[in-house]
Design a protein around this motif. Structure first.
Motif, PDB file in Angstrom:
ATOM      1  N   UNK A 182       0.941  -1.225   0.171  1.00 20.59           N
ATOM      2  CA  UNK A 182       0.004   0.015   0.114  1.00 20.59           C
ATOM      3  C   UNK A 182       0.825   1.254   0.074  1.00 20.59           C
ATOM      4  N   UNK A 183       1.958   1.360   0.755  1.00 23.47           N
ATOM      5  CA  UNK A 183       2.576   2.476   0.781  1.00 23.47           C
ATOM      6  C   UNK A 183       3.453   2.548  -0.560  1.00 23.47           C
ATOM      7  N   UNK A 184       3.935   1.497  -1.311  1.00 25.78           N
ATOM      8  CA  UNK A 184       4.714   1.504  -2.547  1.00 25.78           C
ATOM      9  C   UNK A 184       3.509   2.049  -3.495  1.00 25.78           C
ATOM     10  N   UNK A 185       2.278   1.602  -3.620  1.00 26.03           N
ATOM     11  CA  UNK A 185       1.166   2.170  -4.360  1.00 26.03           C
ATOM     12  C   UNK A 185       1.040   3.567  -4.293  1.00 26.03           C
ATOM     13  N   UNK A 186       1.056   3.907  -2.764  1.00 26.84           N
ATOM     14  CA  UNK A 186       0.582   5.333  -2.529  1.00 26.84           C
ATOM     15  C   UNK A 186       1.622   6.309  -3.127  1.00 26.84           C
ATOM     16  N   UNK A 187       3.058   5.814  -2.903  1.00 23.76           N
ATOM     17  CA  UNK A 187       4.220   6.535  -3.088  1.00 23.76           C
ATOM     18  C   UNK A 187       3.958   6.948  -4.929  1.00 23.76           C
ATOM     19  N   UNK A 188       3.828   5.669  -5.377  1.00 22.61           N
ATOM     20  CA  UNK A 188       3.860   6.090  -6.932  1.00 22.61           C
ATOM     21  C   UNK A 188       2.615   6.789  -7.760  1.00 22.61           C
ATOM     22  N   UNK A 189       1.540   6.813  -6.999  1.00 21.55           N
ATOM     23  CA  UNK A 189       0.273   7.174  -7.464  1.00 21.55           C
ATOM     24  C   UNK A 189      -0.086   8.552  -6.775  1.00 21.55           C
ATOM     25  N   UNK A 190       0.201   8.855  -5.571  1.00 23.82           N
ATOM     26  CA  UNK A 190      -0.492   9.678  -4.831  1.00 23.82           C
ATOM     27  C   UNK A 190       0.560  10.920  -4.465  1.00 23.82           C
ATOM     28  N   UNK A 191       1.558  10.547  -3.917  1.00 24.22           N
ATOM     29  CA  UNK A 191       2.496  11.470  -3.349  1.00 24.22           C
ATOM     30  C   UNK A 191       3.240  12.132  -4.307  1.00 24.22           C
TER      31      UNK A 191
ATOM     32  N   UNK B 131       6.187  -5.530 -12.224  1.00 24.30           N
ATOM     33  CA  UNK B 131       5.184  -5.311 -13.315  1.00 24.30           C
ATOM     34  C   UNK B 131       3.863  -5.341 -13.169  1.00 24.30           C
ATOM     35  N   UNK B 132       3.336  -5.889 -12.005  1.00 25.23           N
ATOM     36  CA  UNK B 132       1.889  -5.849 -11.606  1.00 25.23           C
ATOM     37  C   UNK B 132       1.874  -4.383 -11.223  1.00 25.23           C
ATOM     38  N   UNK B 133       2.542  -3.745 -10.448  1.00 22.28           N
ATOM     39  CA  UNK B 133       2.492  -2.474  -9.876  1.00 22.28           C
ATOM     40  C   UNK B 133       2.447  -1.348 -11.265  1.00 22.28           C
ATOM     41  N   UNK B 134       3.428  -1.612 -11.989  1.00 24.21           N
ATOM     42  CA  UNK B 134       3.441  -0.804 -13.214  1.00 24.21           C
ATOM     43  C   UNK B 134       2.079  -1.000 -14.021  1.00 24.21           C
ATOM     44  N   UNK B 135       1.624  -2.012 -14.136  1.00 22.46           N
ATOM     45  CA  UNK B 135       0.406  -2.332 -14.868  1.00 22.46           C
ATOM     46  C   UNK B 135      -0.788  -1.450 -14.042  1.00 22.46           C
ATOM     47  N   UNK B 136      -0.919  -1.655 -12.917  1.00 26.11           N
ATOM     48  CA  UNK B 136      -2.019  -1.094 -11.833  1.00 26.11           C
ATOM     49  C   UNK B 136      -1.700   0.554 -12.358  1.00 26.11           C
ATOM     50  N   UNK B 137      -0.460   0.962 -12.164  1.00 28.32           N
ATOM     51  CA  UNK B 137      -0.479   2.530 -12.139  1.00 28.32           C
ATOM     52  C   UNK B 137      -1.023   3.126 -13.642  1.00 28.32           C
ATOM     53  N   UNK B 138      -0.587   2.136 -14.612  1.00 31.94           N
ATOM     54  CA  UNK B 138      -1.108   2.609 -15.925  1.00 31.94           C
ATOM     55  C   UNK B 138      -2.829   2.487 -16.242  1.00 31.94           C
TER      56      UNK B 138
END
Length: 220
Positions: free
Chosen positions: A92-101, A161-168
């Motif tokens: 969740x912190x990884x996702x937040x860092x890449x998407x929201x911060x 790869x999963x996180x990159x796909x989610x961000x896109x």
């Protein structure tokens, strides 16, 4: 004009704070070293004492945010939390860092400026820094029988790869944010299931939390 001498760490942080603000406000391309030092009120030589280039200070900004994230994970990690709780926090912190911060917002700007090589470099820098703690949690998970990961490095690559796909997938139309909460929730659920399968974790053990738009940075 009186020259103000400050502790090197304080001065370095001031330059990074100013650069971050300007990158978000003006864009990466439009921000120059001159505008950064003017905002801080120092000479250009001071900038180059700490950073070799504008790209170098951008890398330092991202590294600082990643370090802050890892400190939060490590503090949580040092307590008697379960492996699944640690993984949950990490994801969740990884996702937040890449998407929201701030890094997420700067990444959006770099994308619009077609800075593909720079985005890739920053992404790889972040992965390199976060990989050790990811592997440490999984090693504990394997010992406790909660995960089943044999090839750590390869597994981390597929997680990335999963996180990159989610961000896109969550940022269509040139990284504008997805506004339909149902669609976002569906994508997060799919990503969580993929990560569970990747790690051999129990079904329903990984949940990526939707980010509250009120707390996410908005494009200026």
């Amino acid at each position: 004009m009186i020259r103000v001498t400050k502790d090197p760490e304080i001065r370095q942080a001031e330059l990074m704070d100013a650069a971050q603000e300007l990158f978000i406000l003006l864009g990466y391309q439009q921000t120059t070293v001159s505008t950064i030092v003017k905002k801080v009120g120092v000479a250009q030589g001071t900038f180059y004492y700490y950073f070799a280039s504008k790209e170098a200070i951008l890398e330092a900004i991202f590294a600082r945010h990643v370090t802050t994230m890892l400190l939060e994970v490590q503090t949580f990690y040092s307590n008697q939390n379960t492996v699944l709780e640690k993984l949950q926090l990490f994801f969740n912190l990884f996702y937040k860092l890449c998407y929201c911060d701030e890094p997420g917002l700067i990444g959006k700007i770099l994308y619009k400026e077609k800075q593909g090589l720079l985005i890739n470099k920053l992404w790889r820098q972040m992965l390199f820094t976060t990989q050790p703690i990811f592997k440490g949690i999984l090693e504990q998970g394997n010992k406790e029988g909660l995960t089943n990961v044999i090839h750590m490095d390869e597994t981390f690559s597929f997680f990335a790869g999963i996180m990159a796909a989610l961000l896109e997938a969550s940022s269509p139309l040139e990284f504008d944010r997805e506004v339909d909460p149902v669609i976002v929730a569906n994508k997060l659920e799919i990503a969580g299931k993929l990560i569970e399968n990747l790690l051999g974790a129990p079904v329903g053990s990984i949940h990526l939390d939707p980010l509250d738009s009120k707390h996410c940075l908005q494009q200026l």
